[in-house]
Design an enzyme around this catalytic site. Structure first.
Site: not given
Length: 656
Positions: A27, A154, A186, A258, A351, A405, A455, A467
């Site tokens: 590139h 970009d 671009i 590019h 947990r 996350e 979980h 979930h």
């Protein structure tokens, strides 16, 4: 004869276009368009010393637009990084060279993070900048005060993770973070207005950044903008209006430059247009000398920093924070915790067991930094006395990442890369899918990042299939260099934390339950059995008739089944397999001893993909074959046949 700015910038352009032409791949557009800004940054602002690339108080430079890698490689050759020889430039994108298509951390001195997946670089840089502020709060300006510079395109700003990074950085006022945007209008497909009309200046300003817009080819304007950014109390965004492929007379400003070599004719025309007579891969002496002087300009500052560190009386503490070795006291304390659990035999969600282990870890090892993506109370990642990190105080050890996350994972990568801290962060296991791009880079770079993923199965119950991460174990186990640990009780959870902290070149995912699990390990053993990956939890009195394999919340089901089968004279051994990856590292003799030679049957509240390597039969598995449902957890386990009774029936069928 001294060199001008234009000559120094053109050295970057020609190294880039010639290397890409030789590779017939790459590139050239971005390196050519960013050459002016990079020249100003590296010669007037960036605090690095190529002779000591790991100097802790160096500035960090992140090329978020990693496809522009020849920009960074050219700069490294020019300023004098020892590993970046002209031969490496000539071997761009060739097998065995360090000059890969995208910059790779650990392979090239001075590359602070692997980039290429767009958006990861700018977000990882937020972690680098956050770690700098945290280190500054602990050691002061004399020992920790440096900037993090990012060059982004970009594409980086279109990726959704960029918004997570921008919002987070603005909220905590990371004033040592400076992003330079290659605003060349671009993309690969063509002009950016094909796919975006976002006012990036307004976007960053809305997220509490200091913003500027300048001509990206005006050296004085670039210098002034960076100088102003360094004085801001907020993170800074500088829009550089550039021409992609700057200097190429026929292709500049178009998407054709590019992602493809310019071609011999266009390179010849560019040499003529820029009055560059040197052959390919040759830099005139006066220009190379000017670049090498720029590369060595911070050596005295680095030596002064070393003197301040030596005189501070904190050198050992500072080094310990960057050391992979854990204190002996930590292992002793975890063993004492295990002994207490052996005695108390609690029934706890893993947990919660994780939080109990963290209380021990965080008290002894002061370099852990925790956080959660807006699920602190559910993930149980905050322990007593950690202190909260915010815009006014970076001395704490806990980060509220918000509902970000993916951003959290990449920021943790940056914290780990910076050095001085071990990051861990929590969310629901199902959202590992959101984080996967950053988790993959944790593994690729070999970072000690710890993911606390709670979980973990249909055991979360009423929240339903959205979930319930039935496929996620298989997904993460497929990642190379990534330890997935699913502990079966409080004892294994404590051991899992010790394992995760000890893995200084491998990230770890701790996969934890919402529902309570009984303590299965009730006899003191100071050996870390989780560290073996798998072990015989319940052996048989005689020859095995069958071996039951399980992880996490299903291990106690296997134990119950084995005990019931024993009443009928069936010898069933139970193997707890909390971490396949660690098990695969053991000697073959140990693996054979654990697995045995009797038929094997596995049970796990997830899809069975991968278990066939241990059962030798895809039918010898009890688990999920599709998505879950919404109901209380016990009903779900019963409905999907993930029970000790189902195990018993399956065993009898296998042995019939």
């Amino acid at each position: 004869m001294s060199a001008t700015h234009d000559e120094m910038a053109n050295a970057i352009r020609f190294l880039a276009m010639d290397a890409i032409q030789a590779a017939n791949s790459g590139h050239p557009g971005a390196p050519m368009g960013l050459a002016d800004a990079a020249t100003v940054l590296y010669t007037r602002h960036l605090k690095i010393d190529p002779s000591e690339p790991k100097w802790p108080d160096r500035d960090r430079f992140v090329l978020s637009a990693g496809h522009a890698s020849m920009l960074q490689y050219a700069l490294h050759y020019l300023v004098g990084f020892e590993d970046m020889t002209i031969q490496q430039i000539k071997d761009f994108r060739q097998f065995g060279a360090i000059t890969a298509g995208h910059p790779e951390y650990g392979h090239v001195d001075g590359v602070e993070t692997t980039t290429g997946p767009l958006g990861q670089g700018i977000t990882t840089a937020v972690g680098l900048a956050l770690a700098e502020r945290m280190q500054n709060a602990r050691y002061g300006n004399d020992l920790a005060s440096h900037y993090t510079y990012v060059m982004a395109g970009d594409g980086c700003l279109m990726e959704g993770i960029s918004h997570e990074a921008i919002d987070f950085a603005g909220n905590v006022k990371l004033n040592k973070l400076i992003v330079l945007w290659d605003d060349n209008s671009i993309t690969i497909d063509g002009a950016t207005d094909l796919s975006t009309s976002t006012d990036q200046l307004a976007r960053f300003e809305a997220s509490a950044w200091h913003v500027q817009s300048i001509d990206g080819h005006d050296a004085q304007a670039i210098d002034a903008a960076i100088t102003a950014a360094k004085k801001s109390s907020r993170p800074s965004f500088i829009a550089l209006k550039t021409v992609i492929g700057k200097g190429a007379p026929n292709k500049s400003g178009t998407h054709k430059v590019h992602g493809a070599p310019l071609g011999e004719e266009e390179i010849a025309a560019t040499r003529k247009a820029l009055n560059w007579d040197a052959p390919a891969f040759e830099i005139p002496d006066n220009i190379l000398s000017a670049w090498r002087s720029a590369g060595s300009k911070n050596q005295e500052e680095r030596r002064q920093w070393e003197g301040r560190m030596a005189a501070s009386g904190r050198a050992a503490e500072f080094s310990a924070a960057n050391c992979s070795t854990l204190p002996n006291k930590l292992r002793d304390s975890i063993n004492e915790l295990k002994a207490q659990l052996n005695t108390d035999k609690p029934t706890l969600a893993t947990r919660k067991s994780s939080q109990n282990a963290l209380e021990v870890v965080n008290e002894i090892y002061r370099h852990t930094v925790g956080g959660s993506a807006d699920l602190t109370g559910s993930n149980n990642t905050l322990t007593d006395g950690m202190g909260i990190i915010d815009a006014d105080d970076f001395s704490g050890r806990y980060i509220y990442y918000g509902v970000r996350e993916h951003g959290m994972a990449a920021i943790m990568n940056g914290i780990a890369l910076h050095g001085g801290f071990i990051p861990y962060g929590g969310t629901f296991f199902v959202f590992a899918g959101y984080m996967l791009g950053a988790m993959r880079l944790s593994s690729l770079m070999g970072l000690r990042v710890i993911y606390v993923l709670t979980h973990d199965s249909i055991g979360l119950g009423e929240d339903g299939p959205t979930h319930q991460p039935v496929e996620t174990l298989a997904t993460l186990r497929a990642l190379p260099n990534h330890n997935v640990i699913r502990p079966c009780d409080a004892v294994e959870t404590a051991e899992a934390w010790e394992c995760a902290l000890a893995q200084d070149t491998t990230p770890t995912s701790l996969v934890l339950t919402r529902q309570g699990l009984p303590t299965l390990r009730t006899i003191r053993n100071d050996e870390n059995l989780v560290g073996m990956g798998a072990y015989v939890l319940r052996d048989t009195d005689g020859t095995r008739d069958i071996t039951l394999l399980a992880t996490g919340s299903e291990v106690h089901l296997a134990v119950e089944a084995a005990e019931n089968l024993a009443k009928d004279g069936i010898n069933a051994a139970v193997v707890s397999m909390p971490c396949w990856e660690l098990f695969e590292r053991q000697e073959e003799s140990y693996r054979n001893q654990v697995l045995g030679y009797a038929p094997r049957l596995a049970i796990e509240a997830a899809v069975g993909f991968g278990w066939e390597r241990y059962t030798n039969d895809t039918n010898n598995f009890i688990g999920m074959s599709g998505f879950g449902a919404s109901a209380p957890a016990p009903a779900l386990f019963e409905h999907f046949g993930i029970t000790s009774e189902a195990l018993e029936r399956k065993v009898r069928g296998i042995l019939k």
